[in-house]
Scaffold this motif. Structure first.
Motif, short mmCIF file in Angstrom:
data_model
loop_
_atom_site.label_atom_id
_atom_site.label_comp_id
_atom_site.label_asym_id
_atom_site.label_seq_id
_atom_site.Cartn_x
_atom_site.Cartn_y
_atom_site.Cartn_z
N SER A 136 0.98 -1.43 -0.08
CA SER A 136 0.44 -0.12 0.05
C SER A 136 1.34 1.66 0.42
O SER A 136 0.87 2.27 -0.46
CB SER A 136 -0.77 -0.32 0.69
N ARG A 137 1.91 0.98 1.08
CA ARG A 137 2.92 2.00 0.87
C ARG A 137 3.44 3.35 -0.88
O ARG A 137 3.33 3.82 -1.08
CB ARG A 137 3.91 2.24 1.62
N PHE A 138 4.05 1.60 -1.10
CA PHE A 138 4.95 1.75 -1.99
C PHE A 138 4.16 1.63 -3.43
O PHE A 138 4.95 3.06 -4.42
CB PHE A 138 6.09 0.48 -2.25
N PHE A 139 3.43 0.98 -3.71
CA PHE A 139 2.30 1.37 -4.46
C PHE A 139 2.16 2.63 -4.29
O PHE A 139 1.05 3.30 -5.55
CB PHE A 139 1.13 0.25 -4.95
N LEU A 140 1.04 2.73 -3.98
CA LEU A 140 0.97 5.00 -3.38
C LEU A 140 1.68 5.12 -3.86
O LEU A 140 1.70 6.37 -5.23
CB LEU A 140 0.01 4.95 -2.01
N VAL A 141 2.83 5.52 -3.55
CA VAL A 141 4.01 6.29 -4.23
C VAL A 141 3.97 6.12 -5.27
O VAL A 141 4.07 7.26 -5.64
CB VAL A 141 5.37 6.05 -3.06
N LEU B 23 1.45 7.74 -7.19
CA LEU B 23 1.09 9.43 -7.37
C LEU B 23 2.20 9.73 -8.46
O LEU B 23 1.39 10.99 -9.03
CB LEU B 23 1.23 9.81 -6.25
N LEU B 24 3.41 9.66 -8.21
CA LEU B 24 4.07 9.76 -9.20
C LEU B 24 3.80 9.29 -10.49
O LEU B 24 4.27 10.38 -11.69
CB LEU B 24 5.67 9.43 -8.57
N TYR C 1 1.05 9.27 -12.01
CA TYR C 1 -0.29 9.77 -12.67
C TYR C 1 0.60 11.92 -12.84
O TYR C 1 0.13 11.79 -13.49
CB TYR C 1 -1.42 9.54 -11.92
N PHE C 2 1.05 11.92 -11.55
CA PHE C 2 1.46 13.59 -11.85
C PHE C 2 2.87 14.05 -11.96
O PHE C 2 3.72 14.62 -11.41
CB PHE C 2 0.88 14.03 -9.76
N GLY C 3 3.54 12.36 -12.31
CA GLY C 3 5.36 12.45 -12.37
C GLY C 3 5.44 13.75 -13.06
O GLY C 3 6.64 14.60 -12.48
N PRO C 4 5.40 14.42 -14.42
CA PRO C 4 5.75 15.43 -15.02
C PRO C 4 6.38 16.64 -14.35
O PRO C 4 6.53 17.36 -14.07
CB PRO C 4 5.45 15.32 -16.31
N PRO C 5 4.31 16.99 -13.61
CA PRO C 5 4.60 18.37 -12.87
C PRO C 5 5.49 18.83 -11.76
O PRO C 5 6.12 19.16 -11.37
CB PRO C 5 3.13 18.66 -12.86
N ILE C 6 4.95 17.08 -11.11
CA ILE C 6 6.54 17.21 -10.04
C ILE C 6 7.20 16.82 -10.13
O ILE C 6 8.18 17.85 -9.45
CB ILE C 6 5.84 15.88 -9.40
N ARG C 7 8.26 16.76 -11.13
CA ARG C 7 9.27 16.79 -11.37
C ARG C 7 9.93 18.46 -11.82
O ARG C 7 10.93 18.99 -11.21
CB ARG C 7 9.52 16.02 -12.58
N GLU C 8 9.19 18.63 -12.74
CA GLU C 8 9.14 20.02 -12.72
C GLU C 8 9.40 20.87 -12.05
O GLU C 8 10.05 21.82 -12.06
CB GLU C 8 8.37 20.86 -14.00
N PHE C 9 8.50 21.00 -10.79
CA PHE C 9 8.04 21.74 -9.78
C PHE C 9 9.49 21.71 -9.11
O PHE C 9 10.34 23.04 -8.03
CB PHE C 9 6.73 21.09 -8.87
N ILE C 10 10.39 20.09 -8.64
CA ILE C 10 11.27 20.13 -7.93
C ILE C 10 12.35 20.52 -8.63
O ILE C 10 12.91 21.02 -7.89
CB ILE C 10 11.75 18.53 -7.90
#
Length: 194
Positions: free
Chosen positions: A148-153, A156-157, A159-168
């Motif tokens: 549950s922990r690792f698949f959630l992380v 989320l990454l 589905y939302f990876g490109p904006p998260i990477r850009e933000f980071i």
């Protein structure tokens, strides 16, 4: 300097041996190592989103097998190895009171604390061994918790990876500072609150 470290981490995440490192970090974190596998999982998923579920699977398998090692430490080697590990996390003096509670709620404790909180999973695996929790429920609860922990992380990454990477990448210093504060805060909270 932070930019170079970030670039190095992203290169490492793409390396051919990154999957092996993720497995072993997940393994040792479940029995004694203080750094969570997320420090490998997150950059690996950000670097190669299409492999997110593979990486989550590797982290889960490594963590569950490492959890079994933690169980063995608690069951057979508590005084030699388990107690010093729990002392490191400030939990050794609470084993007796926690054991009764753990025996009654062990499956839920493993799933909730082991999967959804920053509580050190190794404390739970060692305690499961000390209390002689039946091994099959331990393994099943560990699979549920860690997956549950690792698949959630990873999900989320993914589905939302490109904006998260850009933000980071745009706010690298701020993200690094927040991560370090949360990591240290999590250790402090676990030591004094739980």
């Amino acid at each position: 300097m932070i930019r170079r470290l970030y670039d190095w981490t992203m290169d490492l995440a793409r390396h051919g041996r990154a999957k092996h490192a993720l497995f072993w970090i997940s393994f040792i974190e479940s029995s004694f190592f203080p750094i969570p596998p997320d420090v490998m999982l997150i950059p690996m998923v950000i670097a190669e989103r299409t492999k997110a579920m593979l990486y989550a699977s590797i982290a889960t398998v490594g963590s569950v097998i490492g959890g079994i090692a933690g169980y063995i430490i608690g069951y057979f080697l508590f005084e030699q190895i388990g107690q010093p590990i729990l002392e490191l996390y400030g939990k050794a003096d609470k084993v007796a009171e926690f054991s009764a509670w753990f025996n009654e709620w062990s499956i839920w404790i493993l799933i909730v604390l082991g999967g959804l909180t920053p509580f050190p999973y190794k404390v739970l695996t060692i305690t499961a061994g000390v209390t002689a929790m039946p091994i099959l429920p331990f393994i099943l609860a560990s699979i549920a918790a860690r997956a549950s922990r690792f698949f959630l992380v990873a999900g989320l990454l993914y589905y939302f990876g490109p904006p998260i990477r850009e933000f980071i990448e745009r706010r690298l210093t701020m993200v690094t500072t927040v991560f370090v504060v949360l990591l240290i805060g999590g250790f402090v909270a676990v030591k004094y609150v739980v």
